[in-house]
Design a protein around this motif. Structure first.
Motif, PDB file in Angstrom:
ATOM      1  N   LYS A 200     -18.328  -7.121 -42.061  1.00  0.00           N
ATOM      2  CA  LYS A 200     -18.175  -8.598 -41.410  1.00  0.00           C
ATOM      3  C   LYS A 200     -19.485  -9.224 -41.516  1.00  0.00           C
ATOM      4  N   LEU A 201     -19.319 -10.763 -41.404  1.00  0.00           N
ATOM      5  CA  LEU A 201     -20.340 -11.805 -41.699  1.00  0.00           C
ATOM      6  C   LEU A 201     -21.587 -11.347 -40.936  1.00  0.00           C
ATOM      7  N   ASP A 202     -21.587 -10.948 -39.664  1.00  0.00           N
ATOM      8  CA  ASP A 202     -22.523 -10.676 -38.722  1.00  0.00           C
ATOM      9  C   ASP A 202     -23.717  -9.701 -39.470  1.00  0.00           C
ATOM     10  N   GLY A 203     -23.245  -8.894 -40.616  1.00  0.00           N
ATOM     11  CA  GLY A 203     -24.273  -8.000 -41.267  1.00  0.00           C
ATOM     12  C   GLY A 203     -24.892  -6.982 -40.561  1.00  0.00           C
ATOM     13  N   HIS A 226     -14.135  -4.632 -50.790  1.00  0.00           N
ATOM     14  CA  HIS A 226     -14.429  -6.042 -49.982  1.00  0.00           C
ATOM     15  C   HIS A 226     -12.935  -6.962 -50.580  1.00  0.00           C
ATOM     16  N   ALA A 227     -12.136  -7.331 -49.368  1.00  0.00           N
ATOM     17  CA  ALA A 227     -10.743  -7.806 -49.658  1.00  0.00           C
ATOM     18  C   ALA A 227     -11.149  -9.327 -49.906  1.00  0.00           C
ATOM     19  N   ASP A 231     -19.276 -12.900 -47.558  1.00  0.00           N
ATOM     20  CA  ASP A 231     -19.983 -13.963 -46.521  1.00  0.00           C
ATOM     21  C   ASP A 231     -18.917 -14.922 -46.095  1.00  0.00           C
ATOM     22  N   SER A 232     -17.565 -14.336 -45.887  1.00  0.00           N
ATOM     23  CA  SER A 232     -16.300 -15.180 -45.196  1.00  0.00           C
ATOM     24  C   SER A 232     -16.499 -15.124 -43.885  1.00  0.00           C
ATOM     25  N   PRO A 233     -16.543 -16.247 -43.075  1.00  0.00           N
ATOM     26  CA  PRO A 233     -16.716 -16.232 -41.744  1.00  0.00           C
ATOM     27  C   PRO A 233     -15.341 -15.671 -40.943  1.00  0.00           C
ATOM     28  N   MET A 234     -14.174 -15.180 -41.619  1.00  0.00           N
ATOM     29  CA  MET A 234     -12.874 -14.784 -41.149  1.00  0.00           C
ATOM     30  C   MET A 234     -12.746 -13.298 -40.859  1.00  0.00           C
ATOM     31  N   GLY A 271     -11.881 -10.717 -54.038  1.00  0.00           N
ATOM     32  CA  GLY A 271     -12.852  -9.569 -53.489  1.00  0.00           C
ATOM     33  C   GLY A 271     -13.561  -8.979 -54.515  1.00  0.00           C
ATOM     34  N   SER A 272     -14.230  -7.780 -54.264  1.00  0.00           N
ATOM     35  CA  SER A 272     -15.005  -7.061 -54.806  1.00  0.00           C
ATOM     36  C   SER A 272     -15.037  -5.516 -54.315  1.00  0.00           C
TER      37      SER A 272
END
Length: 281
Positions: A200-203, A226-227, A231-234, A271-272
């Motif tokens: 998630k974005l929180d890292g 990574h779908a 850095d997506s906020p969702m 994604g990646s």
């Protein structure tokens, strides 16, 4: 604990996790000697994709639903899809149920292998018992998955896999996971451990990685899917699997499998895939 995996059953993270799980077991079972498999957070075993919980987000449609409509070529993806189809109720057009890690793992394990599923929530543990086929050498334990490491490791077989897939409901789950990995590998240094984690974005997962790099543990492989951009906020951007003592050339095999999976589950190409050794030998 309020977490119910039914909300997310069959989503891209489940697909990623289960592809890796079955790939590991396929390689471990190439040798004839018995294995020990411990699933510390087993869940209920079978999930109704048309239930109220699963229908809230219909996440499975972007995971197993999309893969079911494709025709993957990679052998590890084919093996996963065959196992998912064999253990889940489905129509010709879509899945109606999705099997969790216990039922999928049993498709790869043999009668000579010993299996322990641990689930903390009594209702979920009872559901798992009902979902499992009748089979010797398989136990369902209601209790703390992390505590089970002390009770079952090292196993008499001295070969096998521990799957750690906690709900990440607690704020300190990554800390608990690292502690469990350290403890488990101290008791069973040659065991294979597979730990799932959310991206998630929180890292938080990055701090988890950094701490493991300083832990003194060796042979830690990252298999991340990574779908969408990390850095997506969702919500949930990706799914991670950290493998300790992975089978030989698992990294190479998963590079091919997850590369094709990305094409199938992330058609917009946002994604990646990340496959690298967090810590080498």
């Amino acid at each position: 604990m309020n977490y119910r995996h039914a909300f997310h059953a069959g989503n891209f993270a489940d697909v990623h996790k289960h592809v890796v799980l079955l790939a590991i077991l396929a390689r471990l079972t190439r040798k004839p000697t018995p294995l020990f498999f411990l699933d510390t957070h087993a869940g209920r075993g079978l999930y109704d994709l048309h239930s109220e919980d699963a229908s809230r987000g219909d996440e499975w449609r972007e995971g197993i639903g999309r893969l079911h409509e494709a025709q993957p070529a990679n052998p590890d993806l084919v093996a996963y899809l065959q196992a998912a189809s064999a253990t889940s109720e489905k129509t010709s057009r879509q899945f109606r149920q999705y099997a969790g890690s216990p039922l999928l793992a049993l498709t790869a394990l043999r009668a000579t292998d010993r299996v322990v599923f641990v689930e903390q929530q009594p209702q979920e543990a009872r559901a798992l018992e009902r979902a499992l086929p009748r089979r010797r050498g398989v136990s369902v334990i209601t209790g703390d998955g992390y505590a089970s490491l002390k009770g079952y490791l090292p196993p008499k077989e001295n070969r096998g896999l521990v799957l750690i897939d906690p709900p990440y409901e607690a704020a300190d789950e990554f800390v608990a996971l690292e502690k469990a990995l350290r403890f488990g590998l101290e008791r069973w240094p040659n065991g294979v451990f597979a730990a799932w984690y959310p991206i998630k974005l929180d890292g938080d997962y990055r701090r988890f990685h950094a701490s493991l790099q300083q832990s003194g543990l060796r042979k830690l492989l990252l298999l991340e899917f990574h779908a969408k951009p990390v850095d997506s906020p969702m919500g949930l951007n990706g799914s991670g699997m950290l493998i300790a003592n992975p089978p030989w050339q698992l990294d190479t095999a998963m590079r091919e499998a997850l590369g094709e999976l990305l094409q199938l589950l992330s058609p917009d190409k946002t994604g990646s895939v990340r496959i690298e050794w967090l810590v080498g030998e």
